[in-house]
Motif scaffolding. Structure first.
Motif, PDB file in Angstrom:
ATOM      1  N   GLU A   1       1.438   6.701   4.139  1.00 17.33           N
ATOM      2  CA  GLU A   1       0.747   5.512   4.799  1.00 17.33           C
ATOM      3  C   GLU A   1      -0.545   6.090   5.202  1.00 17.33           C
ATOM      4  O   GLU A   1      -1.558   5.523   4.766  1.00 17.33           O
ATOM      5  CB  GLU A   1       1.459   4.937   5.730  1.00 17.33           C
ATOM      6  CG  GLU A   1       0.905   3.780   6.450  1.00 17.33           C
ATOM      7  CD  GLU A   1       1.530   3.326   7.799  1.00 17.33           C
ATOM      8  OE1 GLU A   1       0.615   2.532   8.577  1.00 17.33           O
ATOM      9  OE2 GLU A   1       2.292   3.978   8.232  1.00 17.33           O
TER      10      GLU A   1
ATOM     11  N   SER B   1      -5.137   7.528   9.369  1.00 12.31           N
ATOM     12  CA  SER B   1      -5.152   7.095   8.080  1.00 12.31           C
ATOM     13  C   SER B   1      -6.369   7.235   7.359  1.00 12.31           C
ATOM     14  O   SER B   1      -7.632   7.255   8.200  1.00 12.31           O
ATOM     15  CB  SER B   1      -4.268   6.051   7.870  1.00 12.31           C
ATOM     16  OG  SER B   1      -5.081   4.814   8.402  1.00 12.31           O
TER      17      SER B   1
ATOM     18  N   ASP C   1      -1.571  -4.350   6.538  1.00 15.47           N
ATOM     19  CA  ASP C   1      -2.400  -3.553   6.020  1.00 15.47           C
ATOM     20  C   ASP C   1      -2.638  -3.690   4.283  1.00 15.47           C
ATOM     21  O   ASP C   1      -3.941  -3.811   3.772  1.00 15.47           O
ATOM     22  CB  ASP C   1      -2.456  -2.260   6.190  1.00 15.47           C
ATOM     23  CG  ASP C   1      -2.661  -1.822   7.678  1.00 15.47           C
ATOM     24  OD1 ASP C   1      -3.119  -2.673   8.237  1.00 15.47           O
ATOM     25  OD2 ASP C   1      -2.040  -0.595   7.916  1.00 15.47           O
TER      26      ASP C   1
ATOM     27  N   ILE D   1       0.180   3.038   0.677  1.00 17.14           N
ATOM     28  CA  ILE D   1       0.821   2.199   1.455  1.00 17.14           C
ATOM     29  C   ILE D   1       2.214   1.473   0.524  1.00 17.14           C
ATOM     30  O   ILE D   1       3.138   1.425   0.957  1.00 17.14           O
ATOM     31  CB  ILE D   1      -0.003   1.099   2.096  1.00 17.14           C
ATOM     32  CG1 ILE D   1      -1.155   1.757   3.022  1.00 17.14           C
ATOM     33  CG2 ILE D   1       1.097  -0.080   2.888  1.00 17.14           C
ATOM     34  CD1 ILE D   1      -1.912   0.679   3.545  1.00 17.14           C
TER      35      ILE D   1
ATOM     36  N   ARG E   1       3.243  -3.103  10.159  1.00 15.00           N
ATOM     37  CA  ARG E   1       1.679  -2.676   9.946  1.00 15.00           C
ATOM     38  C   ARG E   1       1.455  -2.400   8.444  1.00 15.00           C
ATOM     39  O   ARG E   1       0.270  -2.907   8.098  1.00 15.00           O
ATOM     40  CB  ARG E   1       1.747  -1.338  10.697  1.00 15.00           C
ATOM     41  CG  ARG E   1       0.510  -0.704  10.651  1.00 15.00           C
ATOM     42  CD  ARG E   1       0.195   0.638  11.508  1.00 15.00           C
ATOM     43  NE  ARG E   1       1.112   1.636  11.036  1.00 15.00           N
ATOM     44  CZ  ARG E   1       2.309   2.121  11.731  1.00 15.00           C
ATOM     45  NH1 ARG E   1       2.631   1.863  12.787  1.00 15.00           N
ATOM     46  NH2 ARG E   1       3.155   3.016  11.097  1.00 15.00           N
ATOM     47  N   CYS E   2       2.513  -1.803   7.696  1.00 16.16           N
ATOM     48  CA  CYS E   2       2.148  -1.638   6.336  1.00 16.16           C
ATOM     49  C   CYS E   2       1.981  -2.922   5.612  1.00 16.16           C
ATOM     50  O   CYS E   2       0.987  -2.990   5.024  1.00 16.16           O
ATOM     51  CB  CYS E   2       3.160  -1.014   5.480  1.00 16.16           C
ATOM     52  SG  CYS E   2       3.302   0.844   6.088  1.00 16.16           S
ATOM     53  N   TYR E   3       2.736  -4.047   5.583  1.00 16.63           N
ATOM     54  CA  TYR E   3       2.302  -5.288   5.026  1.00 16.63           C
ATOM     55  C   TYR E   3       1.304  -5.862   5.324  1.00 16.63           C
ATOM     56  O   TYR E   3       0.563  -6.554   4.726  1.00 16.63           O
ATOM     57  CB  TYR E   3       3.788  -6.308   5.507  1.00 16.63           C
ATOM     58  CG  TYR E   3       4.735  -6.041   4.162  1.00 16.63           C
ATOM     59  CD1 TYR E   3       4.701  -6.170   3.117  1.00 16.63           C
ATOM     60  CD2 TYR E   3       6.106  -5.686   4.727  1.00 16.63           C
ATOM     61  CE1 TYR E   3       5.491  -5.951   2.144  1.00 16.63           C
ATOM     62  CE2 TYR E   3       7.092  -5.292   3.932  1.00 16.63           C
ATOM     63  CZ  TYR E   3       6.894  -5.484   2.485  1.00 16.63           C
ATOM     64  OH  TYR E   3       7.916  -5.211   1.440  1.00 16.63           O
TER      65      TYR E   3
ATOM     66  N   ILE F   1       6.014   1.726   1.555  1.00 15.38           N
ATOM     67  CA  ILE F   1       6.924   0.318   2.156  1.00 15.38           C
ATOM     68  C   ILE F   1       8.456   0.382   1.301  1.00 15.38           C
ATOM     69  O   ILE F   1       9.172   0.295   2.303  1.00 15.38           O
ATOM     70  CB  ILE F   1       6.083  -0.926   1.362  1.00 15.38           C
ATOM     71  CG1 ILE F   1       5.160  -1.203   2.280  1.00 15.38           C
ATOM     72  CG2 ILE F   1       7.107  -2.232   1.535  1.00 15.38           C
ATOM     73  CD1 ILE F   1       4.166  -2.281   1.763  1.00 15.38           C
TER      74      ILE F   1
END
Length: 438
Positions: A116, A304, A157, A121, A153-155, A125
């Motif tokens: 990440e 990041s 971003d 990313i 957070r990943c989804y 996931i």
């Protein structure tokens, strides 16, 4: 046991004792008997290994070496050496047969975190999903909540706000149903969901959740959680035009985070403070620049790629407002270099800042060329409040270029993003033609 015996040049009778016959040794080696703990200890002593190794095939030495490698990966990740961290976690996982399940999960979490932070990313996931759904991860535990935060957070971003919100809402519902004591990680989960609401433009939901979370965080005495809630509440206030309230909230968040040791969170708050100071009715670009430079130094080690690029873009904007036009333009270009060629909100923001620098330098043609690229990239991005703001900023820059037609088209895109599409004009209604380009 058989492999060790043969490797050492021993026969089955060499392992026999008063309590263990050679025929029983044969039955154990053929898998027809399971030895008791006492017999296991006796056999292990004769073979010169630990009972644990004889039972599992995991060497104590190998396990300790791999545990140290995972510990090094954790340290490297905290210090911002994300590439080294990823390498350490990956090397440990390549010998996962020597690790227990808890250490494998720890290494996998570290691997996802490194990916990440390196901007990969989409690769992080599926790892996070695998861990989040692992039956050995107890629902409601801090580990489970941290994984939920990371997934949310990943989804967010990657632009999938619907899925980010779904994951956050489902996780909070499960926590509420369990009736557990609230921890800092649970509050962080709620704060992340609040940020997703804000990004999607659901300001009412974001504010309602903020009110609930602040009350819970104050009772729980969770410093980091309260800081996260204050930060997201500041975003909501700023979006509603309540700049003074937003600045007060972010100052409270900074005061809380300054007492902790999370360099990344402190840096993100300083960056947010700098952003708000630039967006205020009476901007303070000098103070913003100071805060953003401090944030940048910390994010070089702990942030990041996307977070560092965001900070560089805001720092470039501060420089433009201070008259440092060439420096600001060059910084925005460096930020774009960090992001690569993929269409992302950060890349568009960098290009728009480059276009602004070109306009301030009097190069309208270069600004228009950059803005055309921004428009193409924006066309690939899913609807969100942030993307609507980027369309609006693109429109303002087209207006500064003197191209009313492009400006109007971009303004319409921004309105459509927030649910206000253009209405068709009645037949014969007066319209103003776009100016011809020379």
């Amino acid at each position: 046991m058989r492999e060790l015996r043969q490797k050492r040049g021993l026969h089955q009778q060499d392992l026999a004792s008063e309590d263990v016959s050679s025929s029983y040794v044969s039955l154990i080696e053929s898998g027809k008997r399971v030895p008791s703990q006492a017999v296991l200890a006796t056999l292990a002593a004769k073979l010169g290994v630990s009972p644990e190794y004889l039972l599992t095939g995991r060497s104590d030495t190998q396990a300790k070496e791999l545990q140290l490698k995972i510990g090094f990966g954790d340290m490297a990740l905290r210090n911002g050496a994300n590439g080294e961290a990823l390498q350490s976690f990956s090397e440990a996982l390549a010998q996962s047969q020597f690790l227990d399940h808890a250490l494998v999960r720890r290494a996998r979490r570290g691997q996802a975190g490194a990916l990440e932070k390196l901007g990969q990313i989409e690769a992080a996931i599926p790892i996070l999903h695998e861990l989040y759904d692992d039956p050995e991860v107890v629902v409601g535990s801090d580990e489970w909540a941290q994984l939920g935060v990371a997934l949310c957070r990943c989804y967010r971003d990657v632009g999938d706000l619907a899925l980010a919100v779904d994951i956050g809402e489902a996780a909070l519902s499960r926590l509420n149903a369990l009736g557990l004591d609230v921890t800092d990680d649970h509050i962080q989960l709620g704060a992340t969901l609040m940020g997703c609401y804000h990004e999607r433009g659901d300001l009412t939901k974001a504010q309602m959740l903020a009110n609930r979370l602040l009350s819970v965080a104050e009772q729980a005495g969770a410093r980091a959680g309260r800081g996260a809630v204050y930060w997201n509440s500041a975003l909501v206030a700023e979006s509603r035009g309540q700049t003074a309230e937003a600045l007060a909230l972010i100052e409270r968040a900074l005061a809380l985070m300054a007492e902790g040791d999370n360099a990344r969170h402190c840096a993100m708050l300083k960056q947010g403070y700098g952003y708000f100071l630039l967006a205020a009715p009476e901007p303070d670009p000098q103070r913003a620049k100071e805060l953003l430079e401090q944030a940048r130094e910390a994010l070089l080690g702990a942030g990041s790629v996307g977070e560092l690029a965001d900070c560089e873009i805001d720092l470039a904007r501060a420089q433009l407002r201070l008259g440092e036009v060439s420096e600001g333009g060059a910084r925005a270009e460096r930020a774009l270099g960090l992001l690569g060629a993929e269409p992302t909100p950060e890349a568009v923001a960098a290009r728009n800042t480059m276009a602004e620098a070109a306009l301030l330098a009097g190069d309208t043609d270069r600004a228009a060329e950059i803005l055309r690229t921004s428009g193409r990239q924006l066309g690939h991005l899913a609807s969100s409040r942030r993307v609507a703001h980027l369309w609006q900023r693109t429109a303002e820059l087209w207006q500064a270029c003197g191209d009313a037609g492009e400006a109007v088209a971009a303004y319409r895109k921004a309105l459509a993003m927030v649910g206000m599409p253009s209405l068709p004009l009645a037949a014969g209604a007066f319209t103003t033609p776009a100016p011809r380009r020379s």
